[in-house]
Write a protein that holds these residues in place. Structure first.
Motif: not given
Length: 252
Positions: A11, A31, A33, A148-149, A172
């Motif tokens: 993140i 992923e 973020w 993703r956000r 998540i």
């Protein structure tokens, strides 16, 4: 069939054309973020980076709105002069990397970002446009990590710092959180472990590549890397980073 939750996530705030280490972090997770719910850092690196111009490290900036000064990233937009600065960046890149074999790749990435700004009704949302630029870089490298956000998770805005990150990882469904090694003092492995999460840090490694100069200048914008190194070479450079597991301190 529903896809399994990501095993490992990172993140980070959105950065425009950041250095190689940022992409090493993206490559190290399932992923990636974008942390778009925190304050935008004025005069920071979110909308600027560096290239070599006449052998000298030189900053470039794509301007954002200046007011209100204290604002979250989600509310930030690019300034009306951003497209003009993109044109200036293309010229600078064309001249500074004129002899680079893959300079057209770097120019196409800037061009795609400029086109997004031109096609978007002003003012252009900072996160959306910057995410577009990041995805263009990933496409050029051949990296498929989803972006993703955090704002899409609907987290409690009162959570800050480590608590915000832990809550995001739980929402998540991740098992491990990876952060840049520079932030190791911000997080405690015990807190993550207590919430069923692993904590790891990425130590960037910036391999040398031919910049056409006698001395290598590390840490420039990914645009410089794209101009000088083929995609397969960049992917190898991404694997050079080191993942370090955060130790859990035992109470005496």
């Amino acid at each position: 069939m529903t896809a399994p939750p990501p095993r490992r996530v990172a993140i980070m705030q959105p950065y425009l054309f950041p250095y190689l280490g940022y992409f090493q972090l993206i490559a190290a997770v399932d992923e990636f973020w974008l942390l778009d719910t925190v304050q935008f850092i004025q005069q920071g690196w979110m909308n600027r980076n560096a290239l070599l111009v006449n052998g000298q490290r030189t900053l470039f900036t794509i301007p954002v709105n200046k007011r209100p000064r204290l604002d979250t990233i989600a509310n930030k937009v690019y300034a009306p002069t951003a497209t003009q600065e993109c044109t200036r960046l293309v010229k600078t890149l064309s001249q500074s990397c004129a002899g680079a074999v893959h300079v057209e790749t770097a120019l196409s990435v800037v061009g795609a970002f400029a086109q997004h700004l031109e096609r978007t009704p002003e003012p252009a949302d900072f996160t959306t446009a910057t995410e577009t630029a990041l995805k263009s870089c990933l496409d050029a490298i051949g990296l498929a990590t989803p972006i993703r956000r955090i704002s899409s998770l609907g987290l409690d805005d009162r959570r800050t710092g480590q608590d915000r990150i832990i809550a995001a990882c739980q929402a998540i469904g991740a098992r491990n959180y990876v952060n840049m090694i520079g932030g190791r003092d911000l997080y405690a492995a015990e807190a993550f472990s207590a919430n069923g999460l692993g904590l790891r840090f990425l130590r960037p490694v910036l391999p040398n590549y031919d910049q056409g100069l006698a001395a290598f200048e590390p840490g420039l914008s990914i645009l410089d890397v794209l101009a000088h190194v083929p995609p397969e070479g960049i992917r190898k450079m991404l694997d050079a980073a080191q993942i370090v597991e955060a130790p859990i301190e035992k109470s005496i």
